[in-house]
Design a protein around this motif. Structure first.
Motif, PDB file in Angstrom:
ATOM      1  N   GLU A  97       0.839  -1.223   0.000  1.00  0.00           N
ATOM      2  CA  GLU A  97       0.000   0.000   0.000  1.00  0.00           C
ATOM      3  C   GLU A  97       0.864   1.259   0.000  1.00  0.00           C
ATOM      4  OE1 GLU A  97      -2.188  -2.093   3.221  1.00  0.00           O
ATOM      5  OE2 GLU A  97      -1.325  -3.078   1.467  1.00  0.00           O
ATOM      6  N   LEU A  98       2.002   1.185   0.707  1.00  0.00           N
ATOM      7  CA  LEU A  98       2.883   2.350   0.792  1.00  0.00           C
ATOM      8  C   LEU A  98       3.924   2.368  -0.335  1.00  0.00           C
ATOM      9  CD1 LEU A  98       3.533   2.350   4.664  1.00  0.00           C
ATOM     10  CD2 LEU A  98       1.908   3.763   3.405  1.00  0.00           C
ATOM     11  N   GLY A  99       3.934   1.316  -1.166  1.00  0.00           N
ATOM     12  CA  GLY A  99       4.913   1.262  -2.267  1.00  0.00           C
ATOM     13  C   GLY A  99       6.323   0.957  -1.794  1.00  0.00           C
ATOM     14  N   ASP A 100       6.455   0.119  -0.757  1.00  0.00           N
ATOM     15  CA  ASP A 100       7.772  -0.311  -0.247  1.00  0.00           C
ATOM     16  C   ASP A 100       8.736   0.861  -0.018  1.00  0.00           C
ATOM     17  OD1 ASP A 100       6.784  -2.907  -0.502  1.00  0.00           O
ATOM     18  OD2 ASP A 100       7.867  -3.331  -2.359  1.00  0.00           O
ATOM     19  N   PRO A 101       8.402   1.797   0.880  1.00  0.00           N
ATOM     20  CA  PRO A 101       9.274   2.973   1.053  1.00  0.00           C
ATOM     21  C   PRO A 101      10.657   2.634   1.617  1.00  0.00           C
ATOM     22  CG  PRO A 101       7.629   2.887   2.802  1.00  0.00           C
ATOM     23  CD  PRO A 101       7.266   1.827   1.821  1.00  0.00           C
ATOM     24  N   LEU A 102      11.649   3.390   1.148  1.00  0.00           N
ATOM     25  CA  LEU A 102      13.015   3.279   1.659  1.00  0.00           C
ATOM     26  C   LEU A 102      13.004   3.594   3.151  1.00  0.00           C
ATOM     27  CD1 LEU A 102      16.006   3.066   0.512  1.00  0.00           C
ATOM     28  CD2 LEU A 102      15.980   5.557   0.474  1.00  0.00           C
ATOM     29  N   MET A 103      13.748   2.850   3.935  1.00  0.00           N
ATOM     30  CA  MET A 103      13.871   3.196   5.358  1.00  0.00           C
ATOM     31  C   MET A 103      15.274   2.842   5.854  1.00  0.00           C
ATOM     32  SD  MET A 103      11.848   0.278   7.604  1.00  0.00           S
ATOM     33  CE  MET A 103      10.424   1.278   7.735  1.00  0.00           C
ATOM     34  N   ASN A 104      15.707   3.499   6.947  1.00  0.00           N
ATOM     35  CA  ASN A 104      16.997   3.116   7.521  1.00  0.00           C
ATOM     36  C   ASN A 104      16.772   2.216   8.743  1.00  0.00           C
ATOM     37  OD1 ASN A 104      16.676   4.741   9.852  1.00  0.00           O
ATOM     38  ND2 ASN A 104      17.520   6.518   8.774  1.00  0.00           N
ATOM     39  N   SER A 105      17.863   1.732   9.319  1.00  0.00           N
ATOM     40  CA  SER A 105      17.745   0.735  10.399  1.00  0.00           C
ATOM     41  C   SER A 105      17.057   1.335  11.627  1.00  0.00           C
ATOM     42  CB  SER A 105      19.114   0.185  10.757  1.00  0.00           C
ATOM     43  OG  SER A 105      19.965   1.226  11.145  1.00  0.00           O
ATOM     44  N   TYR A 106      17.210   2.657  11.862  1.00  0.00           N
ATOM     45  CA  TYR A 106      16.548   3.288  13.026  1.00  0.00           C
ATOM     46  C   TYR A 106      15.032   3.267  12.851  1.00  0.00           C
ATOM     47  CZ  TYR A 106      21.195   4.801  14.306  1.00  0.00           C
ATOM     48  OH  TYR A 106      22.518   4.809  14.655  1.00  0.00           O
ATOM     49  N   HIS A 107      14.582   3.514  11.607  1.00  0.00           N
ATOM     50  CA  HIS A 107      13.144   3.457  11.334  1.00  0.00           C
ATOM     51  C   HIS A 107      12.621   2.044  11.573  1.00  0.00           C
ATOM     52  CE1 HIS A 107      14.007   6.892   8.276  1.00  0.00           C
ATOM     53  NE2 HIS A 107      13.793   7.375   9.484  1.00  0.00           N
ATOM     54  N   ALA A 108      13.392   1.051  11.112  1.00  0.00           N
ATOM     55  CA  ALA A 108      12.961  -0.353  11.258  1.00  0.00           C
ATOM     56  C   ALA A 108      12.849  -0.721  12.734  1.00  0.00           C
ATOM     57  CB  ALA A 108      13.946  -1.270  10.545  1.00  0.00           C
ATOM     58  N   ILE A 109      13.792  -0.237  13.543  1.00  0.00           N
ATOM     59  CA  ILE A 109      13.750  -0.524  14.989  1.00  0.00           C
ATOM     60  C   ILE A 109      12.572   0.219  15.628  1.00  0.00           C
ATOM     61  CG2 ILE A 109      14.997  -0.239  17.188  1.00  0.00           C
ATOM     62  CD1 ILE A 109      17.609  -0.564  15.404  1.00  0.00           C
ATOM     63  N   ALA A 110      12.374   1.484  15.239  1.00  0.00           N
ATOM     64  CA  ALA A 110      11.263   2.280  15.793  1.00  0.00           C
ATOM     65  C   ALA A 110       9.928   1.602  15.528  1.00  0.00           C
ATOM     66  CB  ALA A 110      11.278   3.688  15.192  1.00  0.00           C
ATOM     67  N   LEU A 111       9.784   1.027  14.346  1.00  0.00           N
ATOM     68  CA  LEU A 111       8.525   0.363  13.973  1.00  0.00           C
ATOM     69  C   LEU A 111       8.471  -1.090  14.452  1.00  0.00           C
ATOM     70  CD1 LEU A 111       8.121   1.797  10.354  1.00  0.00           C
ATOM     71  CD2 LEU A 111       6.754   2.385  12.366  1.00  0.00           C
ATOM     72  N   LYS A 112       9.510  -1.478  15.214  1.00  0.00           N
ATOM     73  CA  LYS A 112       9.606  -2.844  15.775  1.00  0.00           C
ATOM     74  C   LYS A 112       9.538  -3.923  14.690  1.00  0.00           C
ATOM     75  CE  LYS A 112       7.455  -1.414  20.179  1.00  0.00           C
ATOM     76  NZ  LYS A 112       8.617  -0.607  20.581  1.00  0.00           N
ATOM     77  N   LEU A 113      10.123  -3.623  13.529  1.00  0.00           N
ATOM     78  CA  LEU A 113      10.166  -4.624  12.447  1.00  0.00           C
ATOM     79  C   LEU A 113      11.262  -5.642  12.726  1.00  0.00           C
ATOM     80  CD1 LEU A 113       9.798  -2.267   9.336  1.00  0.00           C
ATOM     81  CD2 LEU A 113       8.004  -3.299  10.740  1.00  0.00           C
ATOM     82  N   ALA A 114      12.285  -5.217  13.471  1.00  0.00           N
ATOM     83  CA  ALA A 114      13.397  -6.095  13.854  1.00  0.00           C
ATOM     84  C   ALA A 114      14.158  -5.423  14.985  1.00  0.00           C
ATOM     85  CB  ALA A 114      14.322  -6.328  12.668  1.00  0.00           C
ATOM     86  N   THR A 115      14.891  -6.211  15.760  1.00  0.00           N
ATOM     87  CA  THR A 115      15.727  -5.632  16.813  1.00  0.00           C
ATOM     88  C   THR A 115      17.059  -5.187  16.198  1.00  0.00           C
ATOM     89  OG1 THR A 115      16.752  -7.761  17.289  1.00  0.00           O
ATOM     90  CG2 THR A 115      14.759  -7.202  18.549  1.00  0.00           C
ATOM     91  N   ARG A 116      17.795  -4.359  16.934  1.00  0.00           N
ATOM     92  CA  ARG A 116      19.117  -3.922  16.454  1.00  0.00           C
ATOM     93  C   ARG A 116      20.016  -5.122  16.184  1.00  0.00           C
ATOM     94  NH1 ARG A 116      22.129  -0.533  14.915  1.00  0.00           N
ATOM     95  NH2 ARG A 116      20.503   1.037  15.103  1.00  0.00           N
ATOM     96  N   GLU A 117      19.946  -6.114  17.087  1.00  0.00           N
ATOM     97  CA  GLU A 117      20.801  -7.313  16.934  1.00  0.00           C
ATOM     98  C   GLU A 117      20.465  -8.053  15.644  1.00  0.00           C
ATOM     99  OE1 GLU A 117      19.154  -6.488  19.832  1.00  0.00           O
ATOM    100  OE2 GLU A 117      21.016  -5.684  20.682  1.00  0.00           O
ATOM    101  N   ARG A 118      19.162  -8.223  15.367  1.00  0.00           N
ATOM    102  CA  ARG A 118      18.738  -8.902  14.138  1.00  0.00           C
ATOM    103  C   ARG A 118      19.208  -8.120  12.909  1.00  0.00           C
ATOM    104  NH1 ARG A 118      17.713 -14.136  15.003  1.00  0.00           N
ATOM    105  NH2 ARG A 118      15.731 -14.518  16.010  1.00  0.00           N
ATOM    106  N   ILE A 119      19.092  -6.791  12.975  1.00  0.00           N
ATOM    107  CA  ILE A 119      19.502  -5.980  11.825  1.00  0.00           C
ATOM    108  C   ILE A 119      21.006  -6.119  11.570  1.00  0.00           C
ATOM    109  CG2 ILE A 119      19.749  -3.581  11.020  1.00  0.00           C
ATOM    110  CD1 ILE A 119      16.875  -3.171  12.047  1.00  0.00           C
ATOM    111  N   GLU A 120      21.771  -6.162  12.659  1.00  0.00           N
ATOM    112  CA  GLU A 120      23.222  -6.356  12.493  1.00  0.00           C
ATOM    113  C   GLU A 120      23.506  -7.707  11.849  1.00  0.00           C
ATOM    114  OE1 GLU A 120      25.523  -4.098  12.684  1.00  0.00           O
ATOM    115  OE2 GLU A 120      23.945  -2.693  13.269  1.00  0.00           O
ATOM    116  N   GLU A 121      22.758  -8.740  12.282  1.00  0.00           N
ATOM    117  CA  GLU A 121      22.915 -10.091  11.736  1.00  0.00           C
ATOM    118  C   GLU A 121      22.524 -10.103  10.241  1.00  0.00           C
ATOM    119  OE1 GLU A 121      20.587 -12.722  14.233  1.00  0.00           O
ATOM    120  OE2 GLU A 121      21.426 -14.513  13.267  1.00  0.00           O
ATOM    121  N   ILE A 122      21.430  -9.401   9.918  1.00  0.00           N
ATOM    122  CA  ILE A 122      20.968  -9.318   8.524  1.00  0.00           C
ATOM    123  C   ILE A 122      22.032  -8.664   7.646  1.00  0.00           C
ATOM    124  CG2 ILE A 122      19.336  -8.049   7.040  1.00  0.00           C
ATOM    125  CD1 ILE A 122      17.132  -8.734   9.134  1.00  0.00           C
ATOM    126  N   LYS A 123      22.631  -7.574   8.148  1.00  0.00           N
ATOM    127  CA  LYS A 123      23.660  -6.864   7.371  1.00  0.00           C
ATOM    128  C   LYS A 123      24.852  -7.772   7.110  1.00  0.00           C
ATOM    129  CE  LYS A 123      23.051  -2.154   9.039  1.00  0.00           C
ATOM    130  NZ  LYS A 123      23.688  -1.185   9.945  1.00  0.00           N
TER     131      LYS A 123
END
Ligand code: UDP
Length: 239
Positions: free
Chosen positions: A126-152
């Protein structure tokens, strides 16, 4: 393993339940979409190629210590994979400028970067897959900081492995999109697919596009390009 009820139908794949709570079957279609579903079409034989290509590449990544959802190829279009909860982030790695990067920053395609880049977009049609940074992802609780580090870390490791493999096939890996999931036992694994639908692949000598940009940009020869990439993969994968 038998297919049970359909759990989900996406743009390019269907997902079916199995008798196991921990496993699902993905079934690859020939349907192709671009520009957030605005352009629709069919790429004949794509489902077979993407299924087999993705499985072979995931096996190769597993052999290099990268965990994936892959379990077993069941048929030309069907594969048994671990059931995961998808982290709602599209993870994009780029080695060379192209597509939305070239457009966003007003540069030509084909600039070779000194280091690969990583970016995230929020998986939300619906939002057209907007660009976001890791802080936005953490704020929206899409992933934890640790998970994001692992993903990177995993995403860059995938880039190293894929870049080297495609180079051996005479193909330049320009950019690609990955998705990650959490298994029923809480492990982060590479999920979704790796195929000419999700990677930009250019012939290393002629720079000819051998990926979904042929469909997106109406360049013709779409089926031939997918078949050519599959042929080169089969000649070089070594298992
Ligand atoms: N990509 C994808 N699915 C998407 C968006 C992008 O698989 O929903 C892949 C695309 O094929 C390319 C890379 O991610 O290999 C980078 O795409 P880009 O951001 O340049 O977007 P595009 O130009 O495809 O809109």
């Amino acid at each position: 393993m038998e297919k049970r009820e359909q759990l989900y139908e996406g743009k390019a794949k269907k997902v079916f339940a199995t008798d196991s709570e921990d496993l699902v079957i993905v079934s690859y279609k020939d349907d192709a979409t671009a520009f957030n579903g605005l352009k629709k079409g069919t790429i004949k034989g794509k489902g077979v190629i993407n299924n087999q290509m993705s499985n072979r590449l995931m096996k190769m990544l597993e052999s290099r210590g990268i965990p994936t959802h892959f379990v077993e190829e069941l048929s030309e279009r069907d594969t048994l994979v671990r059931r995961v909860s998808i982290v709602p982030l599209e993870v994009i790695i780029r080695n060379i400028s192209a597509g939305s990067f070239a457009k966003r920053f007003g540069v030509e395609e084909g600039i070779v970067f000194d280091e690969p880049t990583i970016e995230f977009s929020y998986k939300n049609d619906e939002l057209g897959d907007p660009l976001m940074n890791s802080y936005h992802a953490i704020a929206l609780k899409l992933a934890t900081r640790e998970r994001i580090e692992e993903i990177k870390r995993l995403a860059f490791a995938v880039n190293d492995a894929l870049r080297e493999f495609w180079a051996s096939c005479g193909i330049t890996l320009v950019d690609f999109k990955l998705e990650f999931g959490i298994t029923t036992d809480g492990r982060l694994v590479l999920a979704d697919e790796i195929s000419p639908d999700t990677c930009r692949l250019w012939d290393s000598v002629t720079h000819e596009k051998l990926d979904k940009d042929r469909f997106r940009r109406d360049l013709g020869g779409v089926e031939d390009a997918y078949a050519e990439v599959m042929k080169r993969l089969n000649e070089h994968i070594g298992f």
